[in-house]
Structures are given as structure tokens and as C-alpha cells.
Design an enzyme around this catalytic site. Structure first.
Site, mmCIF file in Angstrom:
data_model
loop_
_atom_site.group_PDB
_atom_site.id
_atom_site.type_symbol
_atom_site.label_atom_id
_atom_site.label_comp_id
_atom_site.label_asym_id
_atom_site.label_seq_id
_atom_site.Cartn_x
_atom_site.Cartn_y
_atom_site.Cartn_z
ATOM 1 N N GLN A 91 25.212 -8.434 -53.977
ATOM 2 C CA GLN A 91 23.930 -8.972 -53.540
ATOM 3 C C GLN A 91 24.097 -10.341 -52.932
ATOM 4 O O GLN A 91 24.464 -11.282 -53.576
ATOM 5 C CB GLN A 91 23.038 -9.039 -54.786
ATOM 6 C CG GLN A 91 21.613 -9.408 -54.526
ATOM 7 C CD GLN A 91 20.791 -9.109 -55.753
ATOM 8 O OE1 GLN A 91 21.316 -8.758 -56.793
ATOM 9 N NE2 GLN A 91 19.493 -9.239 -55.627
ATOM 10 N N THR B 243 13.191 -4.194 -50.108
ATOM 11 C CA THR B 243 14.488 -4.815 -50.340
ATOM 12 C C THR B 243 14.299 -6.308 -50.157
ATOM 13 O O THR B 243 13.654 -6.756 -49.192
ATOM 14 C CB THR B 243 15.606 -4.219 -49.459
ATOM 15 O OG1 THR B 243 16.838 -4.890 -49.791
ATOM 16 C CG2 THR B 243 15.326 -4.369 -47.962
ATOM 17 N N GLU B 244 14.811 -7.095 -51.096
ATOM 18 C CA GLU B 244 14.429 -8.505 -51.172
ATOM 19 C C GLU B 244 14.967 -9.321 -49.997
ATOM 20 O O GLU B 244 14.528 -10.445 -49.779
ATOM 21 C CB GLU B 244 14.844 -9.133 -52.514
ATOM 22 C CG GLU B 244 16.307 -9.084 -52.825
ATOM 23 C CD GLU B 244 16.669 -7.918 -53.739
ATOM 24 O OE1 GLU B 244 16.076 -6.822 -53.552
ATOM 25 O OE2 GLU B 244 17.528 -8.091 -54.618
ATOM 26 N N ASN B 245 15.905 -8.762 -49.238
ATOM 27 C CA ASN B 245 16.351 -9.469 -48.039
ATOM 28 C C ASN B 245 15.407 -9.235 -46.853
ATOM 29 O O ASN B 245 15.799 -9.416 -45.706
ATOM 30 C CB ASN B 245 17.802 -9.109 -47.684
ATOM 31 C CG ASN B 245 18.048 -7.624 -47.595
ATOM 32 O OD1 ASN B 245 17.553 -6.858 -48.410
ATOM 33 N ND2 ASN B 245 18.798 -7.204 -46.603
#
Lengths: 232, 222, 232, 222
Positions: A232, B52-54
Site C-alpha cells: 500500500q 480505493t483510497e488512492n
């Protein structure tokens, strides 16, 4: 207001030793590789770098770290499968790490650009990353006080710019670009495509040109390392 | 319940079990690693939208071949695809969405979950480990419900549902459900409740764990 | 996730007496007039309304105020040339006013949607609008602590929506729409145009559908009062 | 300096004088009311970009006739036009731009300015006045430089450049220059400096104002 430079070397001119430099990108998506290469070539050292990660593979931010130019890195996710250059420097005690939860990192960068003095965030409360930080209970929820993260320079990759520095990005390569552009004293942007003023629809501009100081066109993207899936 | 020699649910069975508990049309973030498998078990008609955190809503399956676009990746930095109705936004907006409680469900892996719903999933705490937190702390506290997906026991056979976490915390009191190979647990104000059992009995769980358990299985103790 | 309603009446169903309602718009630009009319018709009263202004002319928010449904208004610029209904209620002591500098209003709404517990802003420091508020000096600058502003409902006007509630706005009618949509428990949006899923470019969506609960198409915009130039 | 019977600069002359001091290619917010006139005196080739706090950069002149679009207005709610290179953004982004110090110059009207650069321009403080602040407090403290444009004296002949503001403050120590019909003042750490005089002498100003003045005129006392 934005100036258009001829090449990445000219675009990164003036970045002094000891500067704080934000570098856009999430892993390799949105990473301004050519600007980083020019920064390496410029010789600037003792840098504090703000990025989500700590380099992937051997190019871009990883190469800057390998070259020993980074004194300190502020990031959320340094350890990845392909962060070997950071790993080595870190274990050797040659690079300082400020680890920040990713949303606090983004919000601290946003606060710097938005003139916010500090903010209370629930993220990290009760964890070791909040140790020593001021906490407060507001309406029954616990928060940690976090401060803005500013930079002397931001190196950002966007997809397209007009000649006033109005920017649009491409897919998830947008990530930190817009907030870093607003948080740095001098924002340097590499774009794949440069268009005349008026060629972008005013409704779709993501970063207004007010946040951009230097633009350089880098038409062919550099080869991206095959190091996907590295965390991540 | 499985044809394998091991007891309880396999990883894909567990992913399918969790998928069944995600409401139709929910906005969901699936943490990197094991929870990503849940996406394979969401029915196409469910209308579930993946975050999705991006910086994306409406994320589609992993991209292969010509569909790979290195500007379109998930939080695990794997190339993915875009579904109709997708949208992109920058990192501050993406984490505002999480922190502001707009996601319905987030599913995360864990090293440990405590009886009060504390989560430990970001750092082993070993001194030779390079720490990396990413979006874990934001995900843990952001969604309306945070589910954990994990094996109930570590490889060494040590329970991961514990009275107090001994690993460094990711978030305090943030987990609402724990889906494991052997049972589904609900973290409630009154304590930890067992909701469902897979190839084991409530009494076995009571003996296995140091956490006091309430029996909320539909069928009672099997 | 968003539901599509047949008409404004159905869209505002359930707004109870005493609710806090954010209403988008800057003056009449972006004001969801038809939703407000439906709110008036619903009979809901004792409302707390958050808007930049306090009504223009005789329609929309002005009509809601005239009808005596607003117990309290939170806004930055109530007094305008055409704010006569507010003026009358205010002078009669029939409406409570919380006056907030416009940027603090916007940032408090943004904070509510973004899960920020409180923030330090330089705006208003040393003025009567900061009286009684906590202040702090950070890096030599003075700040006031401000708290999030949440709502039960947001009534927002956007230009176009897809069937998932992804929104785009039009010109300066964007104003408070995106931040109010994120700050309310239930967000109700009127749009001029409703398109199928996939018809909007994912790069240009301003408000992702996650923030939208109810959508209603109001094709022909209501006549806008001729009260332009009535102050900030 | 003017053909009128009144002394000093007229409103349009003053607007033109301020326009000359705004750097080419600057990002500028012109407050509602008097400062709006400055836009008429910016040369087309100056590259100056106008911001309006209701969410736009690249604002063009007032719109007339068919060009009127009620979705495209300025902070004074007057229909305006869009120049090539314009952009739109929401209110939180617009005020972040101001508060974050990204605008080069903001020009505001004033009831009073103090010798330390405090600004009072939002409220008379009269008990029968309905208060309304709008973006005034954000504009006052946001830009790199805040200029004030006003007559030096009120209609009653009372100086508006004062030792301490008696009207309610808009911002503390935020004004860097005061452009008036009779003189241009610089607010400096050492005090208030007179930079330029219009149809009056430095000594006249000294007699007129209760604020101690430094003489920084190019020509000295005329």
C-alpha cells in the site's frame, strides 16, 4: 503565475540543499520521474521529502534515496516489496522517517495549502503514531491535533496543462498532485501535454493555475518499473 | 462444511461468507491482502461500489494484458479497471470520504482484535520491522462498519481474538464484526457474541479463547 | 446510494419539524428553488437553515422565511437589498441569526463531511465574530477554533446527475453544493438533466454519488427573480 | 490633478492609480463596491487574473444582454463573463485559496483603517443594523497584500485612517497599503508612511490625521 520551461533541468533549478520537497505520486502512478531525475542531477542534497511512499525499484524517488540526497522522509508507507534502497538507508540509520497515517498526511498537506493552523483528526487516536500529540474529546469522539505540512517545492506530474498552468490529471495518478501543488511555495509540474489557454473546459480543471509556478512538458513517459503489487 | 481436511472455512469460502453480509448498493473498501478476495464473490447485480483510497469509486476487477494502465491502480498498487459510474478524486477528498463516515463497510485483515473491538493490523512491533501504516488507521475508524477478516488462530495456534491487543493498535473500538475460519463474532456493547459457527461448537470456542463469549448463534450450540 | 424520485414533493418527504437543513446556492445561483417550494408545501417548521444568504426577493429561501418556517439561520450575508422577508423577521425577533464569515462557513461544512473534529482558522481572529471562541497562536499567527457544521438534510441544485447520483455543476452555481452534499445525513439533489450510468466522464465528476441520497429531475428552471446586484 | 472642483483623485482616477500598482500576471480579488471599478483600468495585456470568492478564477467583465447567465455571477451577485483559462471550484476550495495566501492582491473598501493596518469594513456597529460579513474577513487576512481603496475622509469630514478603529474590526494588522483620494499610505512596521500625494501636501495630511506619518514621497513634501 506559471512559467513554461524547456526541460526538467531548468524546471528544478534553484532547489537548494536542505529544502523540503513534496513529490507527488502513489507508488509509481503520478510520480514525476523526470523531475526527480533532474533533481538528482542538480546535486541538491540534505532534502526532506514528503511522499506517500519511500521509493519503488531503482528509479525516481528510489534513485534519489539511493543517491543519499534524502535526510528525512515524511510518508505513510515506506516499506514495500521494492523499497530496498529506503530499507537499506533506514537500517543503516542514514535516513530519518516520520511515519504519518495516509489520511493525516493528505489532510496535513491540504491544511498547509488552505491556511488552516491545525486540525483535530480521529485517525491515529490511541495508537503509537499519536504518542506525544495533543488529544481532545469533541462530542464524545476522540481526536488528535495535527499540524499543516508545508514545502519549499512540490514536484507534481499531471496529464495536461494549459499555458496558464491549469491542470487535469489522469485516473488514480491524480492522488497527491492537487494538494501538494497548493502546499508548496514553488510548484513544478511535468505534463504529458501542453495546450493553449482556453483549450481546457473551465468546469473540469482540477488544479487552477494559481497553484502552479513552473511547467515542463515531458511527452514520452519514462519506463515504469515492473514492481506492481508491492503493498500500500 | 468444507471438503478439505482442515477445519472451518477456507479463504474463498470465508470471502464468500462476508460478501453475503455486504448490503446491496453499499459503498465498500476492501483492504489489501485477504479482503481483496471478497470482490470475487460480489454478485454483479448487487450494485456494490468499491472505493480505493488512492482516489476512486467504482473500481472494477484487476486489469490484465492490454487493459493494464499504470495510471489506474488500487491501494495495493495492482492495475485495476474502471466500471461505469466511476469517479476520481484527489487524496484529501478520498480520505475525507473515509474519515467522514461515508463508506458503509470496510473489510480489513488483522493481527489481533480485542474484545472491545480494538484493531491491530499495521505493525508487528518487532524492533527490526520497518513500520508502514498506509491508510490502515483511516480505514479502521472511517467506515460505518469495520469488519475484520482473519483466521481465528495464528500459524502457531495462538488466538487472534484477544482480551487486549498486544500488537500496536491501528484503531480503538472500531471493529464491529470479526469473520474467521471458525466463527463469526459480533463486537457488541455487552461483549463479544458468536453469531455463526463453522465446523466447531460454541463450547470449543469458549475453551479456545480467553475472551468471554455470548451465544447468539441462530441454532444455539451445535 | 441514491434513489431517483418522481417529483420534488417526494424528494423532500420526511423532513421533520426542528430539522437542520443546508440549502445550496449563493444568492439565487445554485439555489434549489423547487425543492424549497416542496419543503414549504410539506409544512415542516422550526427549521435551522444553513445557507450563505437569508433569501432573495420572494421565492425559494425567502419564501421559506416569509412562511415562518425558519427558527434559526446560519449564514454569512443575510442583509441584502432584497432580503426584506429576513429583515422583517429579524427585526421582529422572530428568527435567530448565527453569523459566520463565509470561508469559515464553507470550511465548517467541509469539516463535517470530512470527519474533522475542529480546526484552527485565522479568519475572524480579533473580531467580534470570534468573541468567546477559543484562540491559539501557532507559528506566530493567531487562529480561532471552529467546529464542524452538520445537517440532517442538504437541498442541493446540480446541473446533471447520472443514475448513481454522480453530479456535475454549472459555472458559479457550484458554490456550496459539493460540501453540503457531504455534510448532511440525507442529501437531496435537483438536477436539470439525468443521464444513464456511464454517461459522465469519471474525471469530471465533482460530487461522487456516495454523497447523494435522493435525486429529482426538474427540467425547466424556475423563473429567477430580477434581484441581482443585491450584495455579497 | 483633476478637472473637478473637488480636491484629489476622483473614483475612477483612484481606480486607475491602484490598477497601476497591481503587478502583471497577478491573481487578484477586487472587493464588491468601489474596488470593482479597478477592473476597468487593468490593461488587457497585463495577464492579471481575477478571482471571485464564489468559486471562479478568470472572471471577465460584467455581462450584458444575451451574455447574462444567472449561473455565472460575481461575489456581488452581478452576472459576469468567463475569460479563456478560467476555472470553477466549490466554496471550500475557493476560500482555501484565499486563506492559504495564494492570491497576490486583494483590494477592499473600508470604513476605517488603523495605523497598524487593522481593517474595519463590515459593520457599522449600529444596533439597528443587521450585520452581514460575507467574505470580508477571509479576504482581509488571506491575500499576500491587502490594499484598501477609500476616501480619506468620511462624508462628514472625519478621517478614516485612524490611530485605532472604532468600528467593529474585519481583520487585525492585515492592510499593507491605503489608497485614498488625497494620498497613498504604506502601513509599515515603523508606522504609516505617505508614498504619494494628490492635490495636497504632507503637512496638510499631518494636520488632518491623528496618525503619526512618515514622509516617503518621491518628491518630498510638495
Amino acid at each position: 503565475m506559471a512559467s513554461i520551461l524547456d526541460n526538467p533541468t531548468a524546471a528544478v533549478a534553484g532547489i537548494a540543499d536542505g529544502a523540503t520537497v513534496m513529490i507527488g505520486g502513489f507508488g509509481t502512478a503520478g510520480q514525476p520521474v523526470e523531475l526527480i531525475e533532474a533533481l538528482i542531477a542538480s546535486g541538491a542534497t540534505d532534502l526532506t521529502v514528503v511522499n506517500n511512499n519511500a521509493g519503488n525499484g531503482d528509479v525516481g524517488l528510489a534513485a534519489l534515496i539511493r543517491a543519499g540526497r534524502v535526510r528525512k522522509i515524511v510518508c505513510s508507507f515506506p516499506r514495500q516489496r521494492d523499497s530496498w534502497h529506503f530499507d537499506q538507508k533506514y537500517r543503516a540509520g542514514e535516513i530519518e522517517l516520520e511515519l504519518v497515517p495516509q489520511g493525516n498526511l493528505a489532510e496535513r498537506i491540504r491544511a498547509a495549502g488552505a491556511g488552516i493552523g491545525a486540525f483535530y483528526t480521529p485517525t491515529g487516536y490511541g495508537t503509537s503514531l499519536a504518542e506525544g500529540k495533543e488529544v481532545r474529546e469533541i462530542d464524545g469522539r476522540h481526536y488528535v491535533l495535527e499540524y499543516p505540512l508545508r514545502a519549499d517545492y512540490a514536484l507534481v506530474k499531471a496529464y495536461r496543462s494549459d499555458e496558464l498552468g491549469n491542470l487535469v490529471y489522469r485516473k488514480t495518478a491524480r492522488n497527491f498532485g492537487p494538494i501538494m501543488a497548493a502546499a508548496a511555495t514553488t510548484t513544478i509540474v511535468q505534463v504529458e501535454d501542453l495546450v493553449p489557454v482556453g483549450a481546457l473546459d473551465p468546469e473540469v480543471i482540477v488544479t487552477p493555475g494559481i497553484y502552479v509556478d513552473r511547467i515542463v512538458r515531458v511527452p514520452a513517459p519514462a519506463p515504469v518499473p515492473e514492481s506492481i503489487g508491492a503493498g500500500q | 462444511m468444507t471438503g478439505e481436511s482442515r477445519r472451518g472455512l477456507g479463504k474463498d469460502e470465508l470471502a464468500a461468507r462476508i460478501a453475503r453480509d455486504i448490503p446491496h448498493r453499499a459503498f465498500v473498501n476492501l483492504g489489501i491482502g485477504l479482503p481483496t478476495r471478497i470482490s470475487n464473490h460480489l454478485s454483479p447485480g448487487s450494485g456494490i461500489v468499491l472505493h480505493t483510497e488512492n482516489g476512486m469509486l467504482g473500481m472494477g476487477p484487476e486489469a490484465h494484458g492490454d487493459a493494464v494502465d499504470l495510471d489506474l491502480i488500487n491501494a495495493g498498487k495492482v492495475p485495476v479497471t474502471e466500471l461505469p459510474g466511476a469517479s476520481y478524486f484527489h487524496h484529501a477528498d478520498s480520505f475525507a470520504m473515509m474519515r467522514g463516515g461515508h463508506l458503509d463497510v470496510c473489510v480489513l485483515g488483522a493481527y489481533q482484535v480485542s474484545a472491545r473491538g480494538d484493531l491491530a493490523n499495521w505493525h508487528t512491533g518487532r524492533s527490526d520491522d520497518i513500520p508502514a501504516v498506509g491508510g490502515a488507521m483511516d480505514l479502521a475508524i472511517g467506515a460505518k462498519e469495520t469488519f475484520v477478516m482473519m483466521n481465528l488462530l495464528s500459524r502457531d495456534g495462538v488466538p487472534k481474538l484477544v482480551p487486549e491487543c498486544t500488537y500496536p493498535l491501528t484503531g480503538v473500538g472500531c471493529v464491529s464484526r470479526v469473520y474467521t475460519d471458525l466463527a463469526v463474532f459480533l463486537i457488541e456493547d455487552e461483549g463479544v457474541a458468536v453469531r455463526e459457527l463453522f465446523d466447531c461448537t460454541f463450547d470449543e470456542l469458549v475453551r479456545l479463547l480467553e475472551v468471554p463469549l455470548l451465544n447468539r448463534t441462530r441454532e444455539g450450540d451445535r
